[in-house]
Enzyme design. Structure first.
Site, PDB file in Angstrom:
ATOM      1  N   GLY A  19      15.400 -42.548 -59.715  1.00  0.00           N
ATOM      2  CA  GLY A  19      16.446 -41.837 -60.426  1.00  0.00           C
ATOM      3  C   GLY A  19      16.001 -41.547 -61.845  1.00  0.00           C
ATOM      4  CG  PHE A  20      18.641 -39.714 -64.679  1.00  0.00           C
ATOM      5  CD1 PHE A  20      18.169 -38.479 -65.071  1.00  0.00           C
ATOM      6  CD2 PHE A  20      19.848 -39.775 -64.004  1.00  0.00           C
ATOM      7  CE1 PHE A  20      18.878 -37.320 -64.785  1.00  0.00           C
ATOM      8  CE2 PHE A  20      20.563 -38.628 -63.721  1.00  0.00           C
ATOM      9  CZ  PHE A  20      20.075 -37.393 -64.110  1.00  0.00           C
ATOM     10  N   GLY A  21      16.011 -43.461 -64.534  1.00  0.00           N
ATOM     11  CA  GLY A  21      15.215 -44.522 -65.114  1.00  0.00           C
ATOM     12  C   GLY A  21      13.849 -44.661 -64.478  1.00  0.00           C
ATOM     13  CD  GLU A 176      31.477 -33.247 -65.101  1.00  0.00           C
ATOM     14  OE1 GLU A 176      31.048 -33.301 -66.265  1.00  0.00           O
ATOM     15  OE2 GLU A 176      30.845 -33.709 -64.118  1.00  0.00           O
ATOM     16  CG  ASP A 306      23.764 -46.124 -63.326  1.00  0.00           C
ATOM     17  OD1 ASP A 306      23.703 -45.954 -64.563  1.00  0.00           O
ATOM     18  OD2 ASP A 306      24.102 -45.226 -62.534  1.00  0.00           O
ATOM     19  CB  ALA A 323      21.379 -39.850 -67.302  1.00  0.00           C
TER      20      ALA A 323
END
Length: 456
Positions: A19-21, A176, A306, A323
């Site tokens: 993921g982002f990390g 959203e 997370d 993120a």
């Protein structure tokens, strides 16, 4: 052993999750004297903040995903294995996966988060979620399939339930997707379903707290509520959904909202990996870490993003599951791993808050920056678009997303409403990819005896 990874004299850094990390950390170690091994069940990096746009037909699925191997093409110290992690053995420095065992010198858990249903079994079995690309595609198909069913039914209660959409959770994701659905109701559905009376379609956003966008400023909360009202989204605050079955979202033992479409965006847990001692896992399934993102008592095991529960004086409940937190932790951990290899002390992590934002619909967004800076409206909308466009991985994805957004803006339309993978609730899988318990998929007989909620 080691699933055919090459033998190296350099220490091996195994990263679980891309993921982002995980992505950022693997990139930061490009020139480090280590062997980088990434394990992920998917062969692509998924840009989760835009999943709701895939679910509502605003973006193609492949415009928010990018192949992991292509991202790291040319990084000579990088290796990828597509696998599910079953557990870790910290005593043997080994990760047990669905394709074999992988030894590590340093282990970094970047597994992200899973949907939290708060132990409510009926919600876990029946609610839709948007934590992955398959989830988003299933939700998109399910919504349009239900409108096709609404055209055919003569039962007014059944028709109403098929058209109603309930979104649970008033955080950024819930706001959203509610705004996007409202835009769809206004601009898209009347073209496709002129036979339906869409004035009766209800989009209901249910939030357990007293306001929308709880972590954001009061001004953003007020703006978001105003935008929801302008879009015709019915917001129900201070309300818990206690169960969901037979097309009824219950908010008490007898009172319910009739709907075949319930989208759960109310909470997440950390995706802790089996094998980490239970005393090191917090109640929300996040793994406790110290100021270096090191798991206490495990000198060569780290967690970021997370799944990492880093408690500070300013944030006693742990850093937010955002993120930017994962990316900043990854950058520092990349440096700290190289410092540890050289025998140097690590540098503690300090989170730099760069702000938070949420989009509601076209020309409607809220942005909070440090030092109490707030703005909204079209300027906030452009800011949101720019930040997310620049954060997408891959030049092609940026171009495709820009073109899709431009088309939707000027045409007030969304072209991606194909039911290419018809969805049944028998196909629902949990966040780990395991099939959930099967249950009836046909619309049941409607019993109007219990009082349905009257949303004003």
């Amino acid at each position: 052993m080691d699933t055919n990874l090459p033998v190296s004299s350099q220490p091996r850094v195994v990263i679980v999750g891309c993921g982002f990390g995980g992505l950022r950390l693997a990139k930061s170690l490009r020139d480090a004297p280590v062997q980088v091994v990434v394990i992920d069940r998917n062969n692509y990096h998924n840009f989760q903040p835009l999943l709701y746009q895939v679910a509502t037909g605003a973006l193609e699925a492949d415009s928010i995903a990018y192949p992991i191997r292509k991202i790291f093409a040319g990084q000579k110290n990088f290796f990828y294995r597509m696998a599910d992690v079953q557990r870790v053995d910290t005593a043997a420095n080994t990760v047990h996966t669905s394709v074999g065992d992988i030894r590590y010198d340093y282990l970094v858990l970047a597994t992200g988060s899973l949907t939290n249903f708060f132990g409510i079994e009926s919600l876990e079995k029946n609610a839709m979620q948007i934590k992955s690309i398959p989830n988003a595609l299933n939700l998109r198909s399910f919504i349009f399939q239900n409108f096709e069913k609404a055209l055919l039914t003569e039962n007014p209660e059944e028709k109403q339930a098929l058209m109603n959409i309930v979104v649970v959770g008033g955080g950024p994701t819930g706001v959203e997707i509610s705004g996007s659905l409202a835009e769809m109701r206004k601009h898209v559905l009347p073209k496709d379903y002129p036979e339906l009376d869409l004035s009766k379609m209800q989009i209901i956003l249910v939030e357990a707290g007293a306001e929308l966008l709880g972590p954001m400023s009061v001004k953003s909360q007020q703006d978001a509520m105003r935008y929801m009202q302008e879009l015709g989204v019915k917001v129900v605050l201070n309300t818990h959904i206690k169960g969901y079955e037979n097309c009824r979202a219950y908010y008490s033992d007898t009172e319910f909202i009739p709907t075949e479409n319930l989208i759960w965006a109310a909470g997440v847990n950390g995706a802790a990996v089996p094998g980490i001692p239970e005393e090191l896992v917090a109640r929300n399934k996040r793994i406790n870490v110290n100021q270096w993102n090191q798991v206490p008592g495990l000198s060569n095991v780290f967690a970021i993003g997370d799944v990492a529960n880093m408690v500070t004086d300013d944030m006693p409940k742990g850093l937010p599951m955002l993120a930017p937190v994962a990316q900043q932790q990854a950058d520092l951990l990349g440096d700290n791993l190289q410092r540890l290899i050289k025998g140097q002390p690590p540098v503690p992590f300090v989170y730099k808050n760069k702000g938070v934002m949420a989009i509601v619909s076209r020309n409607k967004a809220v942005v909070d920056l440090p030092k109490d800076v707030h703005f909204n409206g079209i300027f906030g909308w452009f800011t949101w678009l720019f930040v997310h466009l620049m954060t997408l991985v891959g030049f092609r994805n940026k171009v495709v997303a820009f073109v899709d957004w431009a088309f939707s803006y000027f045409s007030s339309d969304q072209a991606l409403r194909l039911i290419i993978r018809p969805f049944s609730r028998r196909d629902v899988k949990d966040d780990q990819g395991k099939k959930k318990a099967e249950h009836a998929t046909s619309t049941p007989e409607y019993n109007p005896t219990p009082p349905a909620i009257q949303v004003k």
